[in-house]
Design a protein around this motif. Structure first.
Motif, PDB file in Angstrom:
ATOM      1  N   PHE A 453       0.855  -1.183   0.000  1.00 15.90           N
ATOM      2  CA  PHE A 453       0.000   0.000   0.000  1.00 15.90           C
ATOM      3  C   PHE A 453       0.891   1.234   0.000  1.00 15.90           C
ATOM      4  N   GLY A 458      -2.808   4.224  -2.919  1.00 20.31           N
ATOM      5  CA  GLY A 458      -3.668   3.085  -2.630  1.00 20.31           C
ATOM      6  C   GLY A 458      -2.985   1.731  -2.658  1.00 20.31           C
ATOM      7  N   LEU A 459      -3.784   0.713  -2.912  1.00 17.84           N
ATOM      8  CA  LEU A 459      -3.352  -0.689  -2.850  1.00 17.84           C
ATOM      9  C   LEU A 459      -2.586  -1.064  -4.112  1.00 17.84           C
ATOM     10  N   SER A 460      -1.573  -1.908  -3.969  1.00 17.58           N
ATOM     11  CA  SER A 460      -0.837  -2.389  -5.132  1.00 17.58           C
ATOM     12  C   SER A 460      -1.605  -3.522  -5.805  1.00 17.58           C
ATOM     13  N   ILE A 470      -6.835  -3.061   2.295  1.00 14.15           N
ATOM     14  CA  ILE A 470      -6.166  -2.030   3.092  1.00 14.15           C
ATOM     15  C   ILE A 470      -6.800  -0.683   2.788  1.00 14.15           C
TER      16      ILE A 470
END
Length: 477
Positions: A453, A458-460, A470
């Motif tokens: 993250f 944001g989130l990968s 997350i």
């Protein structure tokens, strides 16, 4: 009343005043039609429903008495009167007593407010009283369930303010005089009578048999406004008939010019961390130096921030208009920043990163979901997939902008700094960005564990594919 006498004190005129609150009690005169039309136009039909309440400032003088009376006729049972006792002269108690008596006689709910704040060193009494009066009125109106507050400023007030501003050498913001409406905290302040002369209000009050009181300080010629009212304006109107009406028309045009100087909002900025509404650098550059300052001041005022000093304004203007990709200036707990063409306002607490830290979590807690307070009014909410091992050590650390990274839903990876550019994240925020990763995880080509993250991005994709969830609370990141 200790030097304050009602202008009409007979029982006959008081009875006439009471009856005049009935909108059907008589045929409307010209003055009555003008005032009633003005207040009805100012408070829209949508607002003036039976459940809504309208707050009206009441000093006890001719202007405010006429306004309260006209509002009661137009919006029967919906008017709340507000009186501020400034305690700045001996007659203050008499003002309050008269307002209480008048409202009781006419069945108008009244709230009396008392000015108790201390004046700042070097601040004029007029400026102090005006600021605190509006603050008290706004609080009381909101407490009474009102979203609109009327005050009784009229055309003569408008032109007097214009002349005073001209004498000070004011800019367009000053000579635009009294605004017809503006936000005052949580309520909208409206001056419905700005298009009418005081003589119209006086005619209306006499026709309706209204009582009012005269402030003894109105005859004190040491106050510039009083001198203008009693000497200068009558002289001007002898030489230039209809001077007040024409000058007021010029003020209206100046207000339109000042309004036109505002730059339309660009909507939501590309970086969601910015406050709603941004300026365009292109439009700022197209304006003159004076207009640039007006645009910036109006923009800051729209966000409830105080005006910067002249030296601070010069620095802000320099940073926002200089060549280069970005610039930023701290101001009142916020950062005024520019990235590409967008000029945005960001809270300092949101533009700062978090210290490097790590925690060891057991499998069951992570799978159920954990909350990680970050110490800056933000909380990271983490839920791991069911395929993780018995425990995991997670680390929050500052990212390196040249690391390659692939966000969720992206088809490819590239340097984080490039994702920041695409997302409109300015250089001041990039320098404090952080990420979340698993300590001891299989390193990438750079020898570091991949980010799950990244704040602001944001989130990968890798974490999303594996089933991680997350989110960051307490921020728009």
């Amino acid at each position: 009343m200790s030097g304050l006498q009602p202008t009409a004190n007979s029982k006959k005129s008081l009875a006439k005043s009471k009856r005049s609150l009935d909108p059907d009690s008589q045929e409307p005169s010209l003055a009555q039609g003008l005032i009633k039309g003005a207040v009805q136009a100012a408070w829209s039909r949508a607002e003036a429903n039976q459940a809504a309440k309208l707050a009206v400032a009441l000093s006890g003088g001719l202007d405010s008495i006429a306004l309260v009376h006209a509002c009661c006729q137009a919006f029967a049972g919906q008017v709340v009167a507000l009186h501020v006792n400034h305690h700045l002269q001996k007659a203050s108690t008499s003002f309050e007593a008269f307002c209480v008596s008048w409202c009781t006689a006419h069945g108008v709910p009244l709230t009396v407010l008392h000015l108790e704040a201390a004046r700042s060193k070097g601040e004029s009494i007029e400026a102090f009283a005006r600021r605190e009066r509006y603050h008290l009125l706004e609080q009381a109106a909101f407490a009474a369930g009102c979203t609109t507050l009327f005050t009784a400023h009229h055309q003569d007030d408008q032109v007097e303010t214009l002349l005073l501003a001209l004498a000070r050498g004011a800019d367009i913001g000053g000579i635009s005089s009294i605004a017809p409406s503006r936000m005052q905290g949580q309520v909208r302040l409206i001056r419905p009578l700005l298009g009418l002369r005081r003589s119209v209000l006086k005619t209306y009050a006499k026709e309706q048999g209204l009582q009012w009181i005269e402030d003894p300080t109105n005859t004190d010629q040491t106050f510039k406004r009083n001198a203008l009212r009693s000497e200068v304006l009558p002289a001007l109107e002898r030489i230039l008939p209809r001077f007040v009406e024409q000058a007021a028309r010029s003020v209206t045009r100046l207000q339109a010019r000042a309004q036109a100087a505002k730059v339309p909002s660009m909507g939501e900025a590309a970086n969601k961390n910015s406050l709603k509404g941004s300026l365009s650098r292109t439009q700022l550059l197209a304006a003159s130096t004076e207009t640039q300052a007006i645009m910036i001041r109006q923009w800051l005022a729209a966000h409830g921030l105080a005006m910067p000093s002249q030296s601070k304004m010069l620095e802000i203007t320099k940073q926002l208009t200089a060549d280069g990709a970005y610039g930023f200036v701290p101001h009142q707990g916020h950062v005024i920043r520019r990235y590409r063409d967008a000029i945005e306002l960001v809270r300092e607490s949101q533009s700062s990163g978090v210290e490097c830290q790590h925690k060891l979590f057991d499998m069951q807690s992570l799978q159920a979901g954990v909350r990680w307070p970050l110490g800056n009014a933000q909380t990271l909410v983490i839920q791991a997939p069911g395929s993780i091992g018995s425990e995991l050590a997670l680390e929050i650390a500052q990212i390196r902008l040249r690391e390659r990274w692939r966000p969720v839903q992206a088809r490819y990876s590239r340097q984080i700094r490039l994702w920041c550019q695409a997302g409109g994240i300015g250089a001041d925020v990039r320098s404090t960005m952080w990420g979340l990763r698993v300590l001891g995880a299989m390193p990438g080509s750079d020898g570091l564990a991949p980010w799950l993250f990244v704040s602001g991005l944001g989130l990968s994709a890798q974490a999303a594919d594996a089933g991680w969830k997350i989110a960051l609370e307490g921020s728009d990141l």
